[in-house]
Write a protein that holds these residues in place. Structure first.
Motif, PDB file in Angstrom:
ATOM      1  N   UNK A 384       4.722  87.241  13.499  1.00  0.00           N
ATOM      2  CA  UNK A 384       6.123  87.056  12.827  1.00  0.00           C
ATOM      3  C   UNK A 384       6.706  85.753  12.845  1.00  0.00           C
ATOM      4  N   UNK A 385       7.978  85.918  13.380  1.00  0.00           N
ATOM      5  CA  UNK A 385       8.890  84.321  13.223  1.00  0.00           C
ATOM      6  C   UNK A 385      10.040  84.907  13.982  1.00  0.00           C
ATOM      7  N   UNK A 386      10.704  84.117  14.507  1.00  0.00           N
ATOM      8  CA  UNK A 386      11.822  83.926  15.397  1.00  0.00           C
ATOM      9  C   UNK A 386      12.444  82.894  14.720  1.00  0.00           C
ATOM     10  N   UNK A 387      13.656  83.722  13.235  1.00  0.00           N
ATOM     11  CA  UNK A 387      13.990  82.783  12.833  1.00  0.00           C
ATOM     12  C   UNK A 387      15.762  82.549  12.684  1.00  0.00           C
ATOM     13  N   UNK A 396      14.124  88.875  13.968  1.00  0.00           N
ATOM     14  CA  UNK A 396      11.971  88.535  13.501  1.00  0.00           C
ATOM     15  C   UNK A 396      11.809  88.845  12.457  1.00  0.00           C
ATOM     16  N   UNK A 397      10.714  88.360  11.719  1.00  0.00           N
ATOM     17  CA  UNK A 397      10.698  88.418  10.493  1.00  0.00           C
ATOM     18  C   UNK A 397       9.426  88.514  10.404  1.00  0.00           C
ATOM     19  N   UNK A 398       8.440  89.185   9.230  1.00  0.00           N
ATOM     20  CA  UNK A 398       7.293  88.848   9.001  1.00  0.00           C
ATOM     21  C   UNK A 398       6.397  87.096   8.383  1.00  0.00           C
ATOM     22  N   UNK A 399       5.613  86.739   8.957  1.00  0.00           N
ATOM     23  CA  UNK A 399       4.896  85.466   9.502  1.00  0.00           C
ATOM     24  C   UNK A 399       4.510  85.019   8.762  1.00  0.00           C
ATOM     25  N   UNK A 400       4.412  84.392   7.595  1.00  0.00           N
ATOM     26  CA  UNK A 400       3.155  84.710   6.433  1.00  0.00           C
ATOM     27  C   UNK A 400       2.576  82.756   6.847  1.00  0.00           C
ATOM     28  N   UNK A 443      13.652  81.306   0.647  1.00  0.00           N
ATOM     29  CA  UNK A 443      12.609  82.546  -0.086  1.00  0.00           C
ATOM     30  C   UNK A 443      11.607  82.689   0.633  1.00  0.00           C
ATOM     31  N   UNK A 444      10.790  82.299   1.967  1.00  0.00           N
ATOM     32  CA  UNK A 444       9.617  82.930   3.161  1.00  0.00           C
ATOM     33  C   UNK A 444      10.878  84.427   3.322  1.00  0.00           C
ATOM     34  N   UNK A 445      11.576  83.546   3.403  1.00  0.00           N
ATOM     35  CA  UNK A 445      12.908  84.825   5.458  1.00  0.00           C
ATOM     36  C   UNK A 445      13.351  86.192   4.649  1.00  0.00           C
ATOM     37  N   UNK A 446      13.155  85.698   3.417  1.00  0.00           N
ATOM     38  CA  UNK A 446      13.976  87.508   1.985  1.00  0.00           C
ATOM     39  C   UNK A 446      13.687  86.747   0.587  1.00  0.00           C
ATOM     40  N   UNK A 447      12.621  87.032   0.856  1.00  0.00           N
ATOM     41  CA  UNK A 447      12.308  87.196  -0.273  1.00  0.00           C
ATOM     42  C   UNK A 447      12.665  88.245  -1.499  1.00  0.00           C
ATOM     43  N   UNK A 448      12.701  89.273  -0.742  1.00  0.00           N
ATOM     44  CA  UNK A 448      13.476  90.602  -1.982  1.00  0.00           C
ATOM     45  C   UNK A 448      14.177  90.078  -2.288  1.00  0.00           C
ATOM     46  N   UNK A 515      17.552  71.942  10.188  1.00  0.00           N
ATOM     47  CA  UNK A 515      16.676  72.031  11.387  1.00  0.00           C
ATOM     48  C   UNK A 515      16.563  72.950  11.935  1.00  0.00           C
ATOM     49  N   UNK A 516      17.779  73.459  12.457  1.00  0.00           N
ATOM     50  CA  UNK A 516      18.852  74.495  13.742  1.00  0.00           C
ATOM     51  C   UNK A 516      18.810  75.293  12.445  1.00  0.00           C
ATOM     52  N   UNK A 517      19.142  75.634  11.112  1.00  0.00           N
ATOM     53  CA  UNK A 517      18.904  76.426  10.492  1.00  0.00           C
ATOM     54  C   UNK A 517      18.018  77.387   9.969  1.00  0.00           C
ATOM     55  N   UNK A 518      16.881  76.473   9.634  1.00  0.00           N
ATOM     56  CA  UNK A 518      14.887  77.095   9.858  1.00  0.00           C
ATOM     57  C   UNK A 518      14.695  77.045  10.665  1.00  0.00           C
ATOM     58  N   UNK A 519      14.734  77.115  11.676  1.00  0.00           N
ATOM     59  CA  UNK A 519      14.052  77.103  13.046  1.00  0.00           C
ATOM     60  C   UNK A 519      12.937  78.586  12.484  1.00  0.00           C
ATOM     61  N   UNK A 520      11.939  78.036  12.783  1.00  0.00           N
ATOM     62  CA  UNK A 520      10.983  79.849  12.729  1.00  0.00           C
ATOM     63  C   UNK A 520      10.250  79.850  11.791  1.00  0.00           C
ATOM     64  N   UNK A 521      10.120  78.454  10.616  1.00  0.00           N
ATOM     65  CA  UNK A 521       9.922  78.552   9.196  1.00  0.00           C
ATOM     66  C   UNK A 521       8.188  78.728   9.061  1.00  0.00           C
TER      67      UNK A 521
END
Length: 521
Positions: A384-387, A396-400, A443-448, A515-521
């Motif tokens: 998981x990633x903290x984004x 908290x989202x699944x992380x590849x 795209x990766x944070x919410x692909x759906x 960088x602040x908006x995309x932390x956790x990628x």
């Protein structure tokens, strides 16, 4: 000027009585006319005689007596007497065995007398206004009877108290004044002895004896447990020290741990230790004013400190008999470690995963996470990633991990981080990466929601139509600023565009925003 004693308007009789002392010799004191016949005045003078004035005084005295009851004076005085008598009764019962006389229901008596006094005072007030008018006995007869009856009860009680006092006086007369102090002390001793046989005291003494016995038992148990703890502590420290030192050897550390026997002074037992660097002992911290003396702070590098912490942690895990029911959390366990030690750490974490109930690894280093991912059975793993995604919002989202550690993805974000840290880069290249990094993140944070090929413009339009409670909704305005700023590098130039020229300081501001908006990628 004459003032009437009565608060109400005086009657004719009172008015005449008060006016007679002001009569003149030849004129009427009331109308001022010449007096030719004085018989009427003489008759008035005989009527308002000394006996008349005495009657008025008696009525006022009776009213004052009634007032003592309505004001509560009699009640207060009687209650004080009763309290004093009760103390004397208790003393003489203990000292001479003289039983207290029968008591009376003082509250009932006083309440009855107060009610009777109120009724009598009302009648006396009417009498005072017109002394020649007889009292209405039917009106106050019952009150007088109640008063008299209550007084009789009190007088009877006083007579009984008189008999009691005579018994006390007889006892006093039999006691030699010189022996009074000795007798008083003896009485106190007897009273204390008697008190010790009361049920409550016996219960407290028994409880105290039981607690003293329990204290002796606890002291014995404590001594036995201390002996066991000493033996156990010695074993633990020796074994723990050996295990830590074995890990330090495997990690190629140039020092080892030297443990001492446990110390049980204080609330909790503690074991002291020191570091041996080339067999030279180094204390964990400097003592007193010897701030320049060797210690962990000034003799171990950041890497050595990380190695020591890792060895201690692994040794504790290895010694934990309940590791199978324990959740292990590691927070950046590879900080300041070289490649060999990172490989070793990954292997040891894999071994901990095989034994612990659950293992959680927290890290900012995607490369190490990929290294760990490749060494552990991936079937039971969840990543998981903290984004952030928006200011003040963390999800908290699944992380590849494999997909997020591709070279292009890593290099683009790394270039932006390097630019902020001061490394020289092409400004136009960095400006163009702002858009692609945002696109890749969302795209990766919410692909759906966004789709695998969504552009930043499409992402903005999608967020604009999304529900207000969507975690990325708060980033909408920032994303609009980013796309407006980065479009020069992605489209034809627009005349008058305020972002047409690339300022390094302005670019760093947008880099920090991205960088602040995309932390956790």
């Amino acid at each position: 000027m004459h003032e009437c004693a009565e608060p109400a308007e005086p009657g004719l009789e009172t008015w005449l009585e008060q006016g007679l002392p002001f009569k003149a010799e030849d004129t009427c004191p009331f109308c001022g006319q010449e007096l030719r016949d004085r018989k009427l005045l003489e008759a008035y003078s005989r009527f308002f005689s000394e006996a008349y004035r005495k009657l008025a005084q008696d009525v006022q005295k009776l009213r004052k007596k009634c007032l003592r009851y309505s004001n509560g004076d009699f009640r207060n005085a009687a209650e004080q007497v009763v309290k004093s008598n009760d103390k004397n009764f208790e003393y003489w019962r203990e000292a001479a065995g003289i039983d207290a006389p029968a008591t009376i229901d003082l509250e009932v008596l006083i309440s009855g007398m107060e009610r009777a006094a109120a009724k009598m005072d009302s009648a006396l007030k009417t009498k005072a206004a017109n002394l020649t008018e007889a009292l209405d006995m039917e009106r106050i007869g019952a009150a007088i009877d109640a008063w008299t009856s209550a007084r009789a009860v009190i007088e009877s009680a006083n007579a009984t108290l008189g008999e009691y006092n005579r018994k006390v006086d007889t006892v006093k007369a039999m006691v030699d004044a010189g022996q009074l102090e000795n007798l008083t002390n003896e009485l106190k001793t007897l009273q204390a002895r008697k008190h010790s046989f009361e049920a409550e005291i016996i219960m407290k003494v028994t409880d105290l004896q039981s607690k003293k016995q329990r204290k002796r038992e606890i002291a014995k148990e404590k001594a036995e447990l201390r002996d066991e703890l000493t033996a156990h502590g010695k074993t633990i420290t020796e074994n723990l020290g050996k295990t830590i030192n074995s890990y330090l050897v495997l990690l190629n550390a140039g020092f080892r741990i030297d443990y001492k026997e446990p110390d049980y002074r204080g609330k909790e037992p503690a074991a002291s230790y020191q570091i041996l660097i080339n067999e030279v002992p180094v204390s964990p911290r400097a003592n007193g004013d010897s701030t320049g003396a060797p210690s962990f702070r000034n003799t171990l590098s950041a890497g050595d400190k990380s190695v020591l912490a890792l060895a201690l942690f692994l040794a504790q895990c290895n010694a934990d008999p309940d590791l199978g029911e324990t959740i292990i959390v590691l927070d950046d366990p590879f900080t300041s470690l070289d490649n060999f030690r990172r490989q070793f750490t990954a292997i040891e974490i894999r071994r901990v995963c095989d034994r612990a109930k659950q293992t959680i690894v927290l890290s900012h280093d995607k490369g190490f996470l990929r290294l760990l991912w490749d060494k552990i059975d991936q079937k039971p793993i969840r990543s998981f990633a903290l984004q952030t995604g928006a200011p003040g919002v963390t999800t908290i989202t699944p992380y590849d991990i494999p997909g997020s550690t591709q070279p292009r993805h890593v290099s683009e974000r790394m270039k932006i981080e390097e630019f902020i840290e001061g490394e020289p880069h092409e400004l136009s290249y960095i400006r163009s990466r702002l858009r692609t990094v945002c696109e890749d993140f969302y795209r990766k944070a919410d692909p759906g929601l966004f789709g695998e090929a969504a552009t930043l413009d499409q992402i903005i339009r999608t967020l604009n139509d999304a529900h207000d409670d969507h975690p990325f909704k708060g980033a909408l305005e920032d994303l609009k600023d980013i796309i407006a700023y980065s479009r020069v590098e992605n489209h034809a130039e627009i005349d008058g565009d305020p972002y047409g020229d690339t300022s390094p300081d302005e670019l760093k501001g947008f880099c920090s925003l991205v960088l602040g908006l995309t932390r956790g990628m």
